[in-house]
Write an enzyme that holds these catalytic residues in place. Sequence first.
Site, short mmCIF file in Angstrom:
data_model
loop_
_atom_site.label_atom_id
_atom_site.label_comp_id
_atom_site.label_asym_id
_atom_site.label_seq_id
_atom_site.Cartn_x
_atom_site.Cartn_y
_atom_site.Cartn_z
CG ASP A 1 -1.89 1.05 1.37
OD1 ASP A 1 -2.30 1.43 0.27
OD2 ASP A 1 -2.63 1.25 2.41
CD GLU B 1 -0.08 5.34 -4.12
OE1 GLU B 1 0.46 5.49 -2.81
OE2 GLU B 1 -0.84 4.11 -4.26
CG ASP C 1 -8.54 4.45 -0.24
OD1 ASP C 1 -8.26 3.08 -0.02
OD2 ASP C 1 -7.71 5.14 0.41
O1 MIG Z 1 -3.98 6.22 4.31
O2 MIG Z 1 -3.52 0.83 5.56
O3 MIG Z 1 -5.78 2.13 0.12
O4 MIG Z 1 -7.03 0.07 1.68
O5 MIG Z 1 -7.05 0.22 4.50
C1 MIG Z 1 -4.63 4.90 4.22
C2 MIG Z 1 -4.79 1.88 5.59
C3 MIG Z 1 -3.76 3.86 4.09
C4 MIG Z 1 -5.06 2.96 2.26
C5 MIG Z 1 -5.71 1.66 1.32
C6 MIG Z 1 -6.50 1.07 2.44
C7 MIG Z 1 -6.08 0.65 3.63
C8 MIG Z 1 -5.45 2.04 4.32
N1 MIG Z 1 -4.32 2.57 3.55
#
Ligand code: MIG
Length: 834
Positions: free
Chosen positions: A420, A423, A505
């Site tokens: 996650d 980017e 999201d």
């Molecule tokens: O700033 O890890 O897209 O699936 O649950 C949010 C917490 C960070 C974004 C991800 C989401 C995840 C969440 N993350």
Amino acid sequence: MNDDELFAEPARRAGRLRGVKLEQRAFEATFDGARLRVEAVAAGIGRLRLAESAFAPQRSWDALQPLAPEPSAASAERAGGARLDVGGMRLELADDGRLEVIGPDGDAWLAQTEAAAWGRPRLGALGIRLREGDELPAGRDGVLARLSLRLDPQDRLWGFGQRTGGLDKRGRRLTNWAADPFGIGHHRGSDNLYQALPVFLAVKPGRAFGAFLHVSHLSRFDAGYSDPDLLSVEALGGEIDLFLFAGPTPAEVLEQLTRLTGRPMLPPAWALGFHQSRWGYDRPERLLEVVDGFRERHLPLDAVHLDIDYMRGYRSFTWDPQRFPDPAGFCDAVHRRGARVVTIIDPGVKDDPGAGYRVADEALERGLMLRNGDASPFRGYVWPDRALLPDFARAEVRAWWGDLHRDSLLEAGVDGVWNDMNEPTVFDAPFASGHARDRPIPLGLEHGDAEERATHLEVRNLYGALEGRATFEALERHRPESRPWVLTRSAGVGSQRTCATWMGDNNSWWEHLALSVPQLLGMGLSGSPHAGVDIGGFFENGQPELFARWMELGAFYPFMRNHTALGTRPQEPWAFGAEVEAVARQALELRYRLLPYLVTLAHEASERGAPLMRPLGYEYPNVDAVLDQDDVFLLGPWLLVAPALRPRQRWRSVVLPPGRWRDFWTGREVAGDAAGDARAALLPTLPGRPPLLLREGALLPLGEVRQSTASPPTELRLVVTAAARSRYRLVEDDGASPAAAPRHGAARPGDAGVAITTLALDAEPGRLVLELGARSGGFDPPPRTLTVELRLDRPPERVRLDGRDVQATWDRERSAAELGWADDGAGHRLELTL
Ligand code: MIG
């Protein structure tokens, strides 16, 4: 956008064509102020490079696969300018220096309208969020190249990676720049999201071709936005490097694209099952309660995901010792319940050297993280507060990062890894401050080894892809007996070789349920088929009817996961009451019945890049009436899915592609009514029974309902509909061994871990013959029944199996003749008199 708006300085033009040099499979042209190279890369694949002077060096982390050029692929002839035949299309340079892409029938697919232009762009014109005071890097990195091409007015433009909006992106401006739209979310007007995949198809009845802009720098397509007939390609880095794929069908474009950029990985069996996730499952007891909740209610489940809550203070590769004192015991408990564990990993490494956090210590000692111009570590705020980012463009860093998985996660028994925030996304202050805002990384920040330094502007779009690759390779290395599974949020061209992705999201909105269809179709068409969206919606509270419909549709997603944000209301399938739970169960049961088909489709993807979810036009590219349908789709070749996408929807209309279609549930033919040059049908959207049609000549492999892929199947069922002629290749595998997934090329009968059965159907009036080839390959399915279920108008008069008369039962409810036998893997011939 006119030149003055785009460029900060007078644009430089290619100028006059000075000369052309012919080579065997290429030509190079020199202009006053530019250089062009046109190359036949392989059959059906051309490459066009245009720069002011030297071409950019090939990077060690590039996605391109080595291809064997076909000797007969091309010829360059001199006729004033030059032309090159790459098989299926010609790339031509006219005397006046303009480029054209010409189809076999002489039509110009793309035609250059004006001389290519170069210049430093105005930062504000790029439409991306920037760090305050940031500037474009000096030199060619900060130079934008632009090539404008005329499009055929009939062309639909498909692909472009991860997008919002409809299937056809014509009329839009599309930026390729990985970014988290955090705090805004995404919606119809959103441009770039987490993944940049600069890939598209141009499709009109009769032909399709494709293109891949092989530039990892920030780039942009103006796809008929400024002028409906023009496509302009704009790329920073000073070069247009465009691969062209001759098609002529969408399926062939995908084959060509993934031949060049890598075939999609083959997921392990469990990854095709259902995944339950939520941000906020923060204790083992809670997670086990969820798994037990599925088991007690007979809701199939294969994986649970652990979001950031399992870590010690959001430190990647740690477990919170209070909440998760025994990670191995926890994983074992999940495994004993027939499910798998997936843990999240964020690239932002907490910057606390000397505090006993090995990852940060090593990273700083060995200089593995991104650094500022003055060699100090680059820092940003993410979940663990002040954080450092690994420099994934370096092989050494990828190996180090990969190895971190071994002791912390793999030894505990974690099955898959979820990446996650890659980017990568960083903020300007700790989240606890209450005013953290995302803070873009300076465009000139350096990445990569000393011998191939590159700027953030060049690497960003592949950062997530490189992290995913590091993770995949680590799983291969440290757990060589199993197929790796990695899920990633950011990704780039080439990530399909190593990762599944989700669309980030979304919201618990009907709009986002509907969006998921064109969005996932676009992903598959961009060469990245293993994708899903958060079922039920991430932001905001799930709603009962919406959730039920989302489970119905999600049963067809290549990757099926329920996920929601911290603080939203519970979103387990039973959280909305008995009625919704019953629908969710039906959806999950259908998903698990579809698994043998999904496995075959995953093989088709890994062999030829074929998406699992396909727009109707993928299978019927010559039928104008179906090309623009983007609220229905095909799952593989045989199933048409027309999901309910609106509240209280009781009927769905669907344009029928040519041929005969049967309702999956009733077996009855759906004739439809004439609607213009097509036929349309109205289908009921009964809860738990999504409108589902079987194509004629369907040879659809189904399994029985299982609670997990961990329990061996005991039945293989072939659902068949009549057609004059139909062929299919059923591929089964052991679901785990990496050997079943050749990195390149088709699964072959000799491959370990694979079983292949060819199916052949031939019919003439009054007679139908189904031949099942003898199973070949290294995988022996467990003992099971083989059942053939023929959807017919009425019971057959006579049924013969291998020349002997046999009885078939007739099921009126499904309009099906059915017979089964113990599967012996031998060839069989079934003959029906109708
Ligand atoms: O700033 O890890 O897209 O699936 O649950 C949010 C917490 C960070 C974004 C991800 C989401 C995840 C969440 N993350």
